[in-house]
Scaffold this motif. Structure first.
Motif, PDB file in Angstrom:
ATOM      1  N   THR A  90      -0.416  22.312  -2.986  1.00 34.65           N
ATOM      2  CA  THR A  90      -1.399  21.563  -2.200  1.00 34.65           C
ATOM      3  C   THR A  90      -0.742  21.091  -0.912  1.00 34.65           C
ATOM      4  N   VAL A  91      -1.372  21.379   0.221  1.00 38.28           N
ATOM      5  CA  VAL A  91      -0.904  20.843   1.498  1.00 38.28           C
ATOM      6  C   VAL A  91      -1.890  19.758   1.910  1.00 38.28           C
ATOM      7  N   ILE A  92      -1.398  18.521   2.022  1.00 28.43           N
ATOM      8  CA  ILE A  92      -2.260  17.422   2.480  1.00 28.43           C
ATOM      9  C   ILE A  92      -1.997  17.237   3.969  1.00 28.43           C
ATOM     10  N   PHE A  93      -3.017  17.517   4.770  1.00 26.82           N
ATOM     11  CA  PHE A  93      -2.899  17.449   6.223  1.00 26.82           C
ATOM     12  C   PHE A  93      -3.614  16.202   6.738  1.00 26.82           C
ATOM     13  N   GLY A  94      -3.023  15.545   7.727  1.00 25.30           N
ATOM     14  CA  GLY A  94      -3.696  14.404   8.352  1.00 25.30           C
ATOM     15  C   GLY A  94      -3.435  13.089   7.638  1.00 25.30           C
ATOM     16  N   ILE A  95      -2.419  13.071   6.787  1.00 20.21           N
ATOM     17  CA  ILE A  95      -2.064  11.845   6.062  1.00 20.21           C
ATOM     18  C   ILE A  95      -1.371  10.885   7.040  1.00 20.21           C
ATOM     19  N   ARG A  96      -1.676   9.611   6.950  1.00 17.56           N
ATOM     20  CA  ARG A  96      -1.063   8.602   7.809  1.00 17.56           C
ATOM     21  C   ARG A  96       0.270   8.138   7.208  1.00 17.56           C
ATOM     22  N   PRO A  97       1.169   7.624   8.060  1.00 21.99           N
ATOM     23  CA  PRO A  97       2.468   7.171   7.543  1.00 21.99           C
ATOM     24  C   PRO A  97       2.365   6.178   6.387  1.00 21.99           C
ATOM     25  N   CYS A  98       1.336   5.317   6.397  1.00 17.41           N
ATOM     26  CA  CYS A  98       1.213   4.345   5.298  1.00 17.41           C
ATOM     27  C   CYS A  98       1.029   5.068   3.961  1.00 17.41           C
ATOM     28  N   ASP A  99       0.232   6.139   3.951  1.00 19.80           N
ATOM     29  CA  ASP A  99      -0.036   6.832   2.692  1.00 19.80           C
ATOM     30  C   ASP A  99       1.179   7.631   2.212  1.00 19.80           C
ATOM     31  N   GLU A 139      -7.632  -3.945   9.959  1.00 19.72           N
ATOM     32  CA  GLU A 139      -7.105  -4.437   8.678  1.00 19.72           C
ATOM     33  C   GLU A 139      -5.655  -4.033   8.416  1.00 19.72           C
ATOM     34  N   CYS A 140      -5.090  -3.105   9.210  1.00 25.24           N
ATOM     35  CA  CYS A 140      -3.760  -2.644   8.768  1.00 25.24           C
ATOM     36  C   CYS A 140      -2.630  -3.526   9.270  1.00 25.24           C
ATOM     37  N   GLY A 305       0.436  -2.081   3.296  1.00 25.05           N
ATOM     38  CA  GLY A 305      -0.245  -2.644   4.460  1.00 25.05           C
ATOM     39  C   GLY A 305      -1.332  -1.780   5.063  1.00 25.05           C
ATOM     40  N   CYS A 306      -1.980  -0.945   4.242  1.00 21.95           N
ATOM     41  CA  CYS A 306      -3.035  -0.080   4.795  1.00 21.95           C
ATOM     42  C   CYS A 306      -4.344  -0.828   5.000  1.00 21.95           C
ATOM     43  N   GLY A 307      -4.515  -1.968   4.299  1.00 24.49           N
ATOM     44  CA  GLY A 307      -5.710  -2.783   4.478  1.00 24.49           C
ATOM     45  C   GLY A 307      -6.967  -2.270   3.794  1.00 24.49           C
ATOM     46  N   ARG A 308      -6.850  -1.197   2.985  1.00 25.33           N
ATOM     47  CA  ARG A 308      -8.065  -0.651   2.377  1.00 25.33           C
ATOM     48  C   ARG A 308      -8.710  -1.626   1.388  1.00 25.33           C
ATOM     49  N   CYS A 309      -7.862  -2.364   0.648  1.00 29.75           N
ATOM     50  CA  CYS A 309      -8.431  -3.311  -0.326  1.00 29.75           C
ATOM     51  C   CYS A 309      -9.167  -4.433   0.402  1.00 29.75           C
ATOM     52  N   ILE A 319      -5.566  -9.670   0.899  1.00 27.73           N
ATOM     53  CA  ILE A 319      -4.130  -9.768   0.610  1.00 27.73           C
ATOM     54  C   ILE A 319      -3.351 -10.373   1.776  1.00 27.73           C
ATOM     55  N   ARG A 320      -3.851 -10.210   3.013  1.00 26.83           N
ATOM     56  CA  ARG A 320      -3.158 -10.804   4.168  1.00 26.83           C
ATOM     57  C   ARG A 320      -3.221 -12.325   4.093  1.00 26.83           C
ATOM     58  N   GLU A 321      -4.398 -12.854   3.710  1.00 21.07           N
ATOM     59  CA  GLU A 321      -4.539 -14.306   3.555  1.00 21.07           C
ATOM     60  C   GLU A 321      -3.703 -14.797   2.383  1.00 21.07           C
ATOM     61  N   ILE A 322      -3.662 -13.999   1.313  1.00 22.08           N
ATOM     62  CA  ILE A 322      -2.908 -14.408   0.123  1.00 22.08           C
ATOM     63  C   ILE A 322      -1.418 -14.518   0.456  1.00 22.08           C
ATOM     64  N   ILE A 323      -0.903 -13.560   1.239  1.00 20.28           N
ATOM     65  CA  ILE A 323       0.507 -13.631   1.646  1.00 20.28           C
ATOM     66  C   ILE A 323       0.760 -14.922   2.426  1.00 20.28           C
ATOM     67  N   GLN A 324      -0.146 -15.266   3.348  1.00 22.86           N
ATOM     68  CA  GLN A 324       0.003 -16.513   4.121  1.00 22.86           C
ATOM     69  C   GLN A 324      -0.095 -17.737   3.217  1.00 22.86           C
ATOM     70  N   ASP A 325      -1.076 -17.734   2.295  1.00 26.33           N
ATOM     71  CA  ASP A 325      -1.242 -18.867   1.375  1.00 26.33           C
ATOM     72  C   ASP A 325      -0.008 -19.063   0.508  1.00 26.33           C
ATOM     73  N   VAL A 326       0.510 -17.967  -0.036  1.00 29.19           N
ATOM     74  CA  VAL A 326       1.656 -18.050  -0.946  1.00 29.19           C
ATOM     75  C   VAL A 326       2.886 -18.593  -0.193  1.00 29.19           C
ATOM     76  N   GLN A 327       3.044 -18.216   1.069  1.00 30.46           N
ATOM     77  CA  GLN A 327       4.152 -18.756   1.866  1.00 30.46           C
ATOM     78  C   GLN A 327       4.065 -20.277   1.925  1.00 30.46           C
ATOM     79  N   LYS A 328       2.825 -20.815   2.043  1.00 29.39           N
ATOM     80  CA  LYS A 328       2.634 -22.273   2.119  1.00 29.39           C
ATOM     81  C   LYS A 328       2.789 -22.913   0.730  1.00 29.39           C
TER      82      LYS A 328
END
Length: 334
Positions: A90-99, A139-140, A305-309, A319-328
């Motif tokens: 299988t050749v997956i073409f067009g995949i982004r660095p995050c994936d 989102e990313c 950090g793809c932001g899909r969720c 998850i971005r807010e959760i990371i900030q909340d957990v830091q606090k």
């Protein structure tokens, strides 16, 4: 800087992809209604070009949503096991660095001793041809999680759009095998600037998560969760699965299917005890796996950090807010 780089024009790229398809499965992004999804390609013209990222990650092509691991046949008074085989490259073409980073993360549990034989066969027969991000979605946040919009890690070939074609980096032997130098020309085109990606304060979040482990925060956050499991299905690195045996024409198939730590009963054990019976503890499990357990075990973040969720959650658990909340939260616990 100066110097020549390898280059492929858009026209040559199309004819190369058409050749790649012969005898292999070519998978690439395709527009499906409002979505952009990785699909097996019949015609190179169907490949979408103007997308920032696909709505689903391509992990399903080397870790399928459902697959038979092996079949069991009764033979001569014993039981014969017939392992499943991966038929095609299988050749997956067009995949982004995050994936590609997501694939590296999946490799950590599946390929460590004893390696999962079917997963290893999938990965050996999968070639990743990436395209660097010149635009980022809102989102990313890949550069906060150890990646970057032009990070070549995990890719066999990396393309960067420039002018009427792409600058090409052939990074591995697998890359050379599918994209030989003879298919490429030389170019003095300057490398375009990578996308600007938003930042999240992820530094040291694992320690802070350990400190805020018993905080009532997780229960409050989980009150919104609907257990739709969407976050796990769109995630490039989630790998929880369930295994069942199904009868099939006189034999029995052992089938592995995607699961999620957010579904009720996910950790229920024989006898009915469930160590993670409440929503808050299950919610914490998701983020502790991403930001604490996996990094401790394997030395890399389990969130890329793809932001899909973030995009797909119907109740805006972010998850971005959760990371900030957990830091606090963690700061209070010191």
């Amino acid at each position: 800087g100066g110097g020549m780089s390898k280059f492929i024009s858009k026209k040559d790229l199309s004819s190369w992809l058409a050749r790649v398809r012969e005898g292999r499965r070519l998978v690439a992004p395709v527009k499906v209604g409002d979505l952009v999804l990785f699909k097996e390609i019949d015609r190179v013209e169907d490949i979408a070009s103007d997308y920032v990222n696909t709505d689903m990650s391509p992990k399903e092509f080397f870790f399928p949503p459902t697959e038979v691991l092996f079949s069991m046949e009764k033979k001569d008074g014993g039981v014969a096991l017939v392992p499943a085989k991966v038929e095609r490259d299988t050749v997956i073409f067009g995949i982004r660095p995050c994936d590609a980073k997501g694939a590296i993360a999946l490799d950590k549990p599946f390929l460590q001793d004893p390696a999962d034989p079917l997963y290893r066969e999938h990965r050996d027969k999968t070639y990743l041809v990436g395209v660097a991000c010149l635009k980022a979605c809102a989102e990313c946040f890949c550069s906060s999680m150890g990646g970057g919009p032009d990070d070549p890690a995990g890719l066999d070939v990396m393309l960067t759009e420039a002018g009427d074609g792409y600058l090409v980096q052939v990074l591995t032997d697998k890359g050379k095998a599918i994209l030989p130098d003879s298919a490429l020309s030389e170019s003095s085109a300057a490398k375009p600037k990578a996308a600007e990606v938003s930042r999240v304060p992820a530094e040291g979040v694992n320690k802070k998560l350990r400190q805020s482990f018993d905080d009532p925060y997780w229960g409050r956050l989980a009150d919104r969760c609907l257990h739709c499991n969407m976050c796990s299905y769109v995630c490039p690195t989630c790998y929880c699965f369930d295994i069942r045996d199904y009868p099939n024409k006189g034999q029995s198939d052992r089938v592995r299917s995607w699961e999620s730590c957010q579904s009720a009963g996910f950790t229920k054990i024989a006898g009915g005890h469930d160590p993670r019976a409440n929503k808050g503890i299950r919610m914490r499990q998701r983020f502790a796996h991403k930001l604490l357990y996996f990094p401790e075990e394997f030395g890399v973040s389990h969130c890329i950090g793809c932001g899909r969720c973030v995009k797909s959650c119907p109740v805006n658990i972010d998850i971005r807010e959760i990371i900030q909340d957990v830091q606090k939260l963690g700061a209070k616990g010191e």
